[in-house]
Enzyme design. Structure first.
Site, PDB file in Angstrom:
ATOM      1  N   TYR B 107       0.837  -1.204   0.000  1.00 33.81           N
ATOM      2  CA  TYR B 107       0.000   0.000   0.000  1.00 33.81           C
ATOM      3  C   TYR B 107       0.867   1.247   0.000  1.00 33.81           C
ATOM      4  O   TYR B 107       1.956   1.258   0.575  1.00 33.81           O
ATOM      5  CB  TYR B 107      -0.866   0.046   1.260  1.00 33.81           C
ATOM      6  CG  TYR B 107      -2.054  -0.869   1.245  1.00 33.81           C
ATOM      7  CD1 TYR B 107      -3.270  -0.453   0.729  1.00 33.81           C
ATOM      8  CD2 TYR B 107      -1.969  -2.147   1.777  1.00 33.81           C
ATOM      9  CE1 TYR B 107      -4.372  -1.290   0.733  1.00 33.81           C
ATOM     10  CE2 TYR B 107      -3.066  -2.991   1.785  1.00 33.81           C
ATOM     11  CZ  TYR B 107      -4.267  -2.557   1.263  1.00 33.81           C
ATOM     12  OH  TYR B 107      -5.348  -3.381   1.268  1.00 33.81           O
ATOM     13  N   TYR B 146      -0.706 -10.012   0.856  1.00 36.75           N
ATOM     14  CA  TYR B 146       0.400  -9.466   1.661  1.00 36.75           C
ATOM     15  C   TYR B 146       0.309  -9.969   3.095  1.00 36.75           C
ATOM     16  O   TYR B 146      -0.765 -10.290   3.589  1.00 36.75           O
ATOM     17  CB  TYR B 146       0.410  -7.933   1.614  1.00 36.75           C
ATOM     18  CG  TYR B 146      -0.850  -7.284   2.126  1.00 36.75           C
ATOM     19  CD1 TYR B 146      -1.032  -7.027   3.487  1.00 36.75           C
ATOM     20  CD2 TYR B 146      -1.852  -6.907   1.251  1.00 36.75           C
ATOM     21  CE1 TYR B 146      -2.185  -6.425   3.942  1.00 36.75           C
ATOM     22  CE2 TYR B 146      -3.013  -6.314   1.701  1.00 36.75           C
ATOM     23  CZ  TYR B 146      -3.170  -6.073   3.058  1.00 36.75           C
ATOM     24  OH  TYR B 146      -4.321  -5.502   3.503  1.00 36.75           O
ATOM     25  N   ARG B 156      -3.168 -11.569   4.041  1.00 34.22           N
ATOM     26  CA  ARG B 156      -4.472 -11.201   3.482  1.00 34.22           C
ATOM     27  C   ARG B 156      -4.588 -11.768   2.070  1.00 34.22           C
ATOM     28  O   ARG B 156      -3.652 -11.666   1.287  1.00 34.22           O
ATOM     29  CB  ARG B 156      -4.627  -9.669   3.382  1.00 34.22           C
ATOM     30  CG  ARG B 156      -4.630  -8.876   4.672  1.00 34.22           C
ATOM     31  CD  ARG B 156      -5.737  -9.203   5.660  1.00 34.22           C
ATOM     32  NE  ARG B 156      -7.033  -9.618   5.123  1.00 34.22           N
ATOM     33  CZ  ARG B 156      -7.988  -8.811   4.680  1.00 34.22           C
ATOM     34  NH1 ARG B 156      -7.827  -7.511   4.661  1.00 34.22           N
ATOM     35  NH2 ARG B 156      -9.140  -9.295   4.258  1.00 34.22           N
ATOM     36  N   HIS B 159      -7.466  -8.431  -2.267  1.00 35.82           N
ATOM     37  CA  HIS B 159      -8.784  -7.827  -2.014  1.00 35.82           C
ATOM     38  C   HIS B 159      -8.774  -6.367  -2.411  1.00 35.82           C
ATOM     39  O   HIS B 159      -7.731  -5.722  -2.453  1.00 35.82           O
ATOM     40  CB  HIS B 159      -9.190  -7.968  -0.549  1.00 35.82           C
ATOM     41  CG  HIS B 159      -8.281  -7.233   0.388  1.00 35.82           C
ATOM     42  ND1 HIS B 159      -7.098  -7.762   0.835  1.00 35.82           N
ATOM     43  CD2 HIS B 159      -8.365  -6.000   0.941  1.00 35.82           C
ATOM     44  CE1 HIS B 159      -6.495  -6.890   1.629  1.00 35.82           C
ATOM     45  NE2 HIS B 159      -7.240  -5.805   1.706  1.00 35.82           N
ATOM     46  N   HIS B 161     -10.819  -2.873  -1.180  1.00 36.34           N
ATOM     47  CA  HIS B 161     -11.739  -2.277  -0.205  1.00 36.34           C
ATOM     48  C   HIS B 161     -12.781  -1.440  -0.947  1.00 36.34           C
ATOM     49  O   HIS B 161     -12.423  -0.688  -1.867  1.00 36.34           O
ATOM     50  CB  HIS B 161     -10.983  -1.358   0.750  1.00 36.34           C
ATOM     51  CG  HIS B 161      -9.963  -2.050   1.595  1.00 36.34           C
ATOM     52  ND1 HIS B 161     -10.236  -2.470   2.872  1.00 36.34           N
ATOM     53  CD2 HIS B 161      -8.674  -2.392   1.361  1.00 36.34           C
ATOM     54  CE1 HIS B 161      -9.146  -3.033   3.387  1.00 36.34           C
ATOM     55  NE2 HIS B 161      -8.184  -3.000   2.490  1.00 36.34           N
TER      56      HIS B 161
END
Lengths: 202, 241
Positions: B107, B146, B156, B159, B161
Site C-alpha cells: 500500500y 500481503y 491477506r 482484495h 476495499h
C-alpha cells in the site's frame, strides 16, 4: 408458498489501517488524484446558523487514542432540514450536512467545522433535540459503529424521544458533547470501558 | 427508493464486534449491547453526490496516479457490477470509493511496512458513482496478497476495499471484495470474522469472461447490496407502492 425474494445486505469488513487511501487520499499524501478530500468542508460562505467546531478522539479499551480511525457525520441544517434528499424540502444550499474526518496520525484528534443543527422531527411528530449522527470506522472495527452526538445544555435534550428511550440513563452523558470553549464542542468516543459510548443498531 | 424506514440490519450476517482471532478487535469492540432503534429522518436521509465531482480517470486506477504515458504494473482487470438494495432495486447515484494494495501487495501509506516495492505509477485509490440502474465499473490491477502483523504468519488474500454510500446515511457500508478461486480466502482471520459461509460468498467476485476485454483486461463481477427500505404500507399512503 411464494418465496420472499429479498436480497441480503452485503456483510461488512473492517476499513483496515489504510482507509485513508480510499476515503481521504490527500490527507494520506496521495495528491493529484482528487482535487480535495470529500467531506473535508461542510459549509460555504453565507451558511445560516451558529458556526461551531466539533472535535474529539476515539479511544480503545486501554484508553489509547486510535490514530487510524475515520469518523463521518451527518446532520440537519440550522432550520432542521437535511441537505440532499429530505422529503420535507430543500435545505440551506451553503451547507452539505455531511463531513468526514480522519484522526491525526500522531494524536488521534479529529475535528470538523460545521454549524449547530436545528431540531428534527421523530417519526411520531415529537421533536428530537439538535444532534449529529456519527459513523466510526477503523482497523479492528468489523462493522462501522453508529452513534449520535447531542449538545450540552440544549433545553430539548430532556424530552428528546431518542434519549428518553434509553434504559440506562446513566450512560446518556456518553452522547452529550461538552462545550470546551465558546463554539467548540468536545465529543470523545470510547469503544470500551466504564465510559463506553452508546452505539446503536439502527 | 421508497420512503419508509430502513430494514433492520441482519447482524448474524455481519461480523461480530469481538473476533479475537483478529487481534485488534479485542480492545476496539464495544462490550455492551448495541441499543436497537428504529430509523428516523436522521438515518433515512443522506447527502447527494453529483457526477460532477468525478474526474475522467477517477475510476481508472491504472492511470489516475501514473505519470503521463505510464501505467501501473500488474494484471489488468475490470471490476463491474451493480449496487442494489435488499428489495432488489438498483441504487442510482451511490458513491463507491475503492482502495487497494499494488500488484506486489504494497500500500502507498505512511504506516505500511511490507518490503514489497512501491509502484511509482500506482496510488491505489479510485471512485465512481452508480448510473441509473445502479451499475458501475472500474479498471485497476489485481492487488497482491500481503502479510500483516496479527498471527506470526497471517496473509491477506488479494482484495479491494469498497466504501459504499447509498441515499441514506443509515445504509453506510465498508466492505472488501475477494477474487474467485483464491486459496488464501478461507485462511484469513479478517474474512473469518464473518461466520456465515453464504455471507462470505457474497464478497467473492467471480471471473466474468463475457465482459473480459480481449487482449486487454479480464473482468470480475461484484454486486453490492445495501439495506432496503420498507414500503410505507398503511403509514401515509393508500395507493400503490
Amino acid at each position: 408458498m411464494q418465496k420472499l425474494t429479498h436480497l441480503q445486505e452485503s456483510p461488512s469488513q473492517t476499513a483496515g489501517p489504510y482507509v485513508h487511501i480510499g476515503c481521504v487520499p490527500n490527507f494520506a499524501g496521495i495528491t493529484g488524484v482528487y482535487p480535495h478530500d470529500l467531506g473535508a468542508t461542510m459549509l460555504r460562505d453565507g451558511v445560516k446558523g451558529e458556526r461551531i467546531t466539533v472535535t474529539g478522539t476515539v479511544f480503545d479499551g486501554t484508553g489509547t487514542p486510535l490514530k487510524d480511525a475515520m469518523v463521518e457525520v451527518w446532520q440537519a441544517d440550522a432550520s432542521g432540514l437535511y441537505p440532499g434528499n429530505d422529503p420535507r424540502g430543500a435545505a440551506d444550499p451553503n451547507f452539505t450536512g455531511w463531513g468526514r474526518a480522519a484522526g491525526d496520525g500522531a494524536t488521534g484528534v479529529w475535528s470538523l467545522e460545521t454549524i449547530k443543527p436545528g431540531a428534527v422531527p421523530f417519526p411520531d411528530g415529537r421533536m428530537m433535540a439538535p444532534h449529529i449522527s456519527f459513523w466510526i470506522v477503523a482497523r479492528g472495527i468489523n462493522t462501522g459503529l453508529q452513534t449520535r452526538m447531542y449538545f450540552e445544555d440544549d433545553p430539548l435534550n430532556k424530552d428528546d424521544p431518542w434519549l428518553t428511550r434509553i434504559e440506562h440513563q446513566n450512560r446518556v452523558p456518553t452522547l452529550i458533547a461538552t462545550q470546551a470553549k465558546p463554539s467548540t464542542y468536545q465529543f470523545d468516543i470510547h469503544l470500551q470501558g466504564p465510559a463506553e459510548t452508546i452505539f446503536f443498531d439502527v | 427508493m421508497t420512503n419508509g424506514p430502513l430494514f433492520h440490519r441482519k447482524r448474524d450476517r455481519h461480523p461480530k464486534a469481538l473476533t479475537p482471532d483478529y487481534k485488534t478487535s479485542v480492545v476496539r469492540s464495544p462490550q455492551r449491547a448495541l441499543l436497537s432503534m428504529n430509523t428516523t429522518l436522521s438515518e433515512e436521509t443522506g447527502p447527494v453526490f453529483g457526477h460532477d465531482i468525478l474526474g475522467p480517470l477517477d475510476n481508472d486506477l491504472i492511470q489516475n496516479f501514473a505519470q503521463p504515458g505510464e501505467m501501473a504494473i500488474g494484471q489488468r482487470i475490470i471490476v463491474h457490477g451493480r449496487v442494489l438494495d435488499e428489495n432488489g432495486r438498483g441504487v442510482p447515484g451511490a458513491l463507491l470509493e475503492f482502495w487497494q494494495a499494488n500488484a506486489g501487495g504494497r500500500y502507498r501509506h505512511a504506516k505500511e511496512g511490507y518490503i514489497a516495492a512501491l509502484d511509482p505509477n500506482f496510488g491505489g485509490c479510485g471512485r465512481t458513482i452508480t448510473g441509473e440502474n445502479g451499475g458501475y465499473s472500474m479498471r485497476t490491477i489485481k492487488p497482491g496478497a500481503y502479510p500483516w502483523p496479527n498471527g506470526v504468519n497471517d496473509w491477506r488474500p488479494a482484495h479491494i476495499h469498497f466504501s459504499v454510500f447509498g441515499p441514506s446515511f443509515g445504509q453506510r457500508l465498508i466492505t472488501q471484495m475477494y477474487f474467485e478461486g483464491d486459496p488464501m480466502i478461507p485462511l484469513c482471520p479478517i474474512v473469518r470474522t464473518i461466520t456465515d459461509p453464504d455471507a462470505v460468498a457474497q464478497l467473492i467476485a467471480p471471473l466474468d469472461m463475457n465482459n473480459t476485454v480481449p487482449m486487454d483486461a479480464r473482468a470480475y463481477k461484484f454486486d453490492i447490496v445495501l439495506r432496503g427500505r420498507r414500503s410505507t404500507l398503511f403509514e401515509n399512503r393508500m395507493e400503490g407502492n
